[in-house]
Design an enzyme around this catalytic site. Structure first.
Site, PDB file in Angstrom:
ATOM      1  N   THR A 184       9.222   0.974  -1.162  1.00  0.00           N
ATOM      2  CA  THR A 184       9.245   0.371   0.145  1.00  0.00           C
ATOM      3  C   THR A 184       8.020   1.138   1.201  1.00  0.00           C
ATOM      4  OG1 THR A 184      10.863   1.904   1.391  1.00  0.00           O
ATOM      5  CG2 THR A 184      11.818   0.424   0.030  1.00  0.00           C
ATOM      6  N   ASP A 185       7.580   2.003   0.811  1.00  0.00           N
ATOM      7  CA  ASP A 185       6.476   2.554   1.880  1.00  0.00           C
ATOM      8  C   ASP A 185       5.141   3.008   1.084  1.00  0.00           C
ATOM      9  OD1 ASP A 185       5.518   2.872   4.459  1.00  0.00           O
ATOM     10  OD2 ASP A 185       6.428   4.883   4.759  1.00  0.00           O
ATOM     11  N   ILE A 186       4.617   2.216   0.328  1.00  0.00           N
ATOM     12  CA  ILE A 186       3.337   2.499  -0.559  1.00  0.00           C
ATOM     13  C   ILE A 186       2.356   2.280   0.637  1.00  0.00           C
ATOM     14  CG2 ILE A 186       1.583   1.852  -2.191  1.00  0.00           C
ATOM     15  CD1 ILE A 186       4.028   2.934  -3.668  1.00  0.00           C
TER      16      ILE A 186
END
Length: 245
Positions: free
Chosen positions: A72-74
């Site tokens: 969810t937060d690459i």
């Protein structure tokens, strides 16, 4: 900790030790000198070097998706890199970090909760539209945005809020011809009309084959419709990486 204890992949950070005492808990990881954000801005490497990095990142993403986890937060700041002191392009270590907002998926999908998912510059269009259901394809979108930022040394979509991000996405990539995309159906008035375009990247790709292959992969990873967006495995099988072992 839950996810990291489950993972065993060379491109994902691993826990080396945990020490607990009466006042706190200490978690020990490998020490890396740079994240990709700072490293890419300070160093000029060949496209073949970055191609090796991109493959390692995709291998890490493919692994976590196979383990039914959505990061969810690459983003470049959540990917660590180490290169030997002689800057040997064959000695590269990549580690994806920060699973604080990660979640389990069912058949690749998850339900949205109150967590603000993905840093705004890397937020997929379905998240911008605040659709209640999303898939692991949001990681593919943010990975592609990270690839472009690394090469251009500036973000692809650098707007502060969901509506402005969505407009910026359509402005740079074009408005999708298919207006029946599931997350656009309930808010048709939000869709501006722009012609389809190719992302402009001023970078030495070393040859036309690299350039054409990278743009082709990028178009598949930045597909507006997440159902048509490629998976991490499909990205790894792209001809861009055919010359890598």
């Amino acid at each position: 900790i839950l996810f990291l204890n489950k993972f065993d992949n060379p491109n994902i950070i691993s826990i080396k030790n945990i020490k607990v005492n009466e006042t706190n808990t200490s978690i020990y990881f490998d020490l890396f000198p740079f994240d990709l954000h700072s490293f890419s801005y300070k160093n000029d490497f060949s496209f073949n070097f970055w191609k090796k990095c991109f493959k390692k990142i995709l291998e890490g993403v493919e692994y976590m998706h196979r383990m039914n986890v959505i990061h969810t937060d690459i983003k470049p700041g959540n990917i660590l890199i180490s290169v030997d002191e002689n800057k040997n392009e064959n000695d590269i270590q990549i580690k994806i970090i920060d699973f604080g907002s990660s979640m389990y998926s069912f058949n690749g999908e998850a339900d949205r909760n109150d967590i603000e998912l993905t840093t705004s510059w890397y937020r997929a269009p379905e998240l911008c539209m605040e659709h209640p259901v999303f898939s692991n394809k949001i990681d593919i979108w943010s990975t592609a945005c990270s690839f472009v930022q690394i090469l251009r040394k500036k973000p692809l979509f650098s707007k502060p809020c969901n509506v402005s991000i969505l407009f910026n996405i359509f402005e740079q990539l074009g408005t999708p011809e298919n207006t029946n995309i599931y997350f656009l159906k309930h808010k048709p008035d939000f869709v501006p009309k722009f012609d389809k375009k190719k992302v402009e990247i001023d970078f030495d790709f070393q040859n036309e084959n690299n350039k054409n292959n990278f743009h082709d992969l990028l178009s598949k990873m930045l597909e507006i419709d997440p159902k048509k967006r490629c998976s991490a495995l499909e990205a790894l099988e792209h001809s861009l990486f055919n010359d890598l072992i």
